[in-house]
Design a protein around this motif. Sequence first.
Motif, mmCIF file in Angstrom:
data_model
loop_
_atom_site.group_PDB
_atom_site.id
_atom_site.type_symbol
_atom_site.label_atom_id
_atom_site.label_comp_id
_atom_site.label_asym_id
_atom_site.label_seq_id
_atom_site.Cartn_x
_atom_site.Cartn_y
_atom_site.Cartn_z
ATOM 1 N N LEU A 176 0.832 -1.202 0.000
ATOM 2 C CA LEU A 176 0.000 0.000 0.000
ATOM 3 C C LEU A 176 0.869 1.255 0.000
ATOM 4 N N ALA A 177 1.960 1.224 0.771
ATOM 5 C CA ALA A 177 2.866 2.375 0.818
ATOM 6 C C ALA A 177 3.545 2.606 -0.530
ATOM 7 N N ILE A 178 3.896 1.532 -1.221
ATOM 8 C CA ILE A 178 4.541 1.668 -2.541
ATOM 9 C C ILE A 178 3.595 2.348 -3.526
ATOM 10 N N HIS A 179 2.360 1.935 -3.544
ATOM 11 C CA HIS A 179 1.399 2.533 -4.468
ATOM 12 C C HIS A 179 1.132 3.993 -4.128
ATOM 13 N N LEU A 180 1.066 4.304 -2.854
ATOM 14 C CA LEU A 180 0.856 5.701 -2.467
ATOM 15 C C LEU A 180 2.055 6.557 -2.845
ATOM 16 N N ARG A 181 3.243 6.056 -2.633
ATOM 17 C CA ARG A 181 4.446 6.803 -3.007
ATOM 18 C C ARG A 181 4.495 7.047 -4.512
ATOM 19 N N ASN A 182 4.185 6.023 -5.307
ATOM 20 C CA ASN A 182 4.180 6.190 -6.761
ATOM 21 C C ASN A 182 3.129 7.203 -7.205
ATOM 22 N N GLY A 210 -1.250 10.193 4.273
ATOM 23 C CA GLY A 210 -0.889 10.506 2.888
ATOM 24 C C GLY A 210 -2.077 10.407 1.952
ATOM 25 N N VAL A 211 -2.952 9.435 2.177
ATOM 26 C CA VAL A 211 -4.155 9.310 1.345
ATOM 27 C C VAL A 211 -5.074 10.502 1.563
ATOM 28 N N VAL A 212 -5.194 10.975 2.810
ATOM 29 C CA VAL A 212 -6.059 12.119 3.108
ATOM 30 C C VAL A 212 -5.599 13.360 2.359
ATOM 31 N N ARG A 213 -4.305 13.574 2.280
ATOM 32 C CA ARG A 213 -3.769 14.806 1.690
ATOM 33 C C ARG A 213 -3.446 14.674 0.211
ATOM 34 N N LEU A 214 -3.702 13.523 -0.387
ATOM 35 C CA LEU A 214 -3.301 13.308 -1.779
ATOM 36 C C LEU A 214 -4.051 14.251 -2.722
ATOM 37 N N LEU A 269 -14.218 10.438 1.012
ATOM 38 C CA LEU A 269 -13.041 9.594 1.215
ATOM 39 C C LEU A 269 -12.239 10.059 2.423
ATOM 40 N N ARG A 270 -12.105 11.365 2.605
ATOM 41 C CA ARG A 270 -11.373 11.880 3.762
ATOM 42 C C ARG A 270 -12.079 11.496 5.053
ATOM 43 N N ILE A 303 -10.866 20.123 11.020
ATOM 44 C CA ILE A 303 -11.042 21.569 10.889
ATOM 45 C C ILE A 303 -10.650 22.040 9.494
ATOM 46 N N GLU A 304 -9.727 21.335 8.827
ATOM 47 C CA GLU A 304 -9.410 21.661 7.429
ATOM 48 C C GLU A 304 -10.638 21.536 6.544
ATOM 49 N N ILE A 305 -11.491 20.546 6.816
ATOM 50 C CA ILE A 305 -12.732 20.417 6.041
ATOM 51 C C ILE A 305 -13.633 21.616 6.297
#
Length: 727
Positions: free
Chosen positions: A458-464, A524-528, A537-538, A563-565
């Motif tokens: 999962l980390a590899i796919h997120l990094r890519n 990382g998924v939240v901020r992508l 999704l967030r 709070i960002e939302i």
Amino acid sequence: MGKAKKSTKKFNQKHLKGELERRNSHKKNQQLIKKRELKKGKRSGTGHDQEEDDGFTGIEEVDSLAEFAESSLKGAGANMDISKFMEADPNNDDGSTDEEDLAALLGDDDDEDDDDELDAGSDEEIEDGNSNENEDMDSDEEAVFKQQFEAMKEKDPEFFKFMENNDPEFMKVMNEVGDSDGSDEEEAESDNSEDGDDSDEDVEMDDADQSDEEEEEEDKPKGTPVTVKMLSTWENSIKTNNSLKSFKQLMLALHAASHMESEKDTSRDTPFRIEGVQVFNKTISTAIRAAPPAFAHFAPIVNDKVDRKASGKKWKIVNALIKSYLNSLLELIKQMSDPMMIQYLIKESERMIPYFGCYTRFTRDMVKEMLRQFGSASADDNLRVLSLLIIRRLVEGASADITDMALKGIYLTYVRSSNVKNVGSLTTIQLMRNCGVELYGNDANASYQHAFVYIRQLAIHLRNSMQLRSKESFRAIYNWQFINSLSFWTEVLATYCGDRADEQPDFCATLESLIYPLTQIILGVVRLVPTSKFFPLRIHCLNQLLRLSSSTGIYIPVIPLIIEILESPEFTSKRPVKSTLKRPQLETTLKASKEYEHTRVYLEVVLEYAFDLLADAFASQSVRIAFPEWSVPAVLQIKRWRKRAGQPWSKFSKQLQGLLEKVGQTARLVEQNRSKIEFAPGNMTAANQFMNDVHPDKTPIGAYAASLRKVRAQQRATLVEAEMDQD
């Protein structure tokens, strides 16, 4: 690509298929040779050092997502595969086979002009020349291959016998190659025999008539037809006299019944045949009813293990009967389509689990079949739970290979079935996730290896995806399979490092190091892609972080992300669009459709979920000794938001006011308890045990959040019932 030559086309038509078959056969033989060499190495002990070098070494602390993605796990987990979106190396696009490479090589020709200049006569000459060359090449290759085959037969007779038993098709091809030298002579003899006597023709006619009679005999059903009376006689004999002969006949009849519609029809090999549905049902019910007591007599179970000594000299016969019964059960489960019948057979199979444990092959086949039933689209919740219980019992006393296969299989089955369509499918996915989490609680080391490998993927796919920043890379992350995979590992770590940490401290110590990298992946998924259409999704990701933080006690800064939302331009500067659309269900949504973007109905639902997240986030920290000081920045930001953007969202602003009051009450409660302590601020052990006797749901903000969760659960149950009524 240029135009293919005629010689190339001729080769494709006449020799390509044979060339491909030869390559495939050679590849298969090489694999068998490698397996045999590996077995020899293990027996001789030469492979011991390599196994130690490739053994699992563990994971140290990781400082960032990139470092974790570049780390590696050696050993059994290194070769684990996953569904398409979770390949071990996503950048590897070379998926061509030998056949595709060969076809591309033959079809790629740049000499198009030269081919057009040739006349018909030259084409024929070239074709004849190429065909002669190809024939010579084929004959030379056959001769060399025949010599190698004969040498192998003399040097290694054991491997030759192994090939005869396991690959008869290959041996048949080899015999044909061996007999090809005399094929020309046989053809000549056949030509000369055309001018022979008429007696030869008579002999040929007699042989043809005899072969027709043999084919008719083969088509006729063999064996004695089983009757209800025979089944009753066998059953009574087994009950009263423990007749091994009657039991053997009953098992042969069951084998004939269970293999009637299997891919490998071996029902003709038995001395009995089944005719009619009534006899079929009676055979199965009689065998299932009589087999367990008979096995308990001939091979009793002692301490969950089969006592072979009790059988004495009859063990060989009993052993064969056990194998036949287990094989028949598996075949029946595979063939049945009625869920009730499948559940009945699985329940009966549960009684035979100690006997399954005696045979690795049957245990492996049973685990595979239970995984298939677990992930079947037509399976109900009862069947899934029953399949999990069978798998769990099979894994408890099985080898490490069976455990790895079960853990890998249940996770991959869950991932393949984790595409959310409606609230009903969400409930099914939740059940499958809970079942998978239960299975991962059997072996800490095996669970850690699998969790490490899949979280790293999962980390590899997120990094890519972070590096490429393209729509395709974003789709690889923003899909239900990826999000539900994160939910699976979140639940595993939250269960065994939080809810059950006291019950299994060793398990918690083994898996605890994976909490940090999993948290980094979710963040990382939240901020992508931080846009308003991906608010659902967030919210899913923030729920996972809250679950992980509240259960493990590890602080994860979730409130700033919520709070960002709230501070998004959708709520602070833009005016929402009025719409009469139906209220969206964010639980079954990852991305808002275009018709819902910037609409008030969509943004109101987002605010409701954000409010629930705020309540849960405050409740998770409500018994911490620093709660009064910790809550101050969040309270100030919420008050500032109410003054600046609360007027257009008056309903939500009033709810926030009530939430802030509960937070203030909880802060005063913590301050009252702090005034009674006697330890210094530097005593971290005592500070971590502060208010351990108070459950978070008993605090004002905790009780308020629990009531919101209860309302949300009731709404979800109502939606599920409504969908079931519609179906």
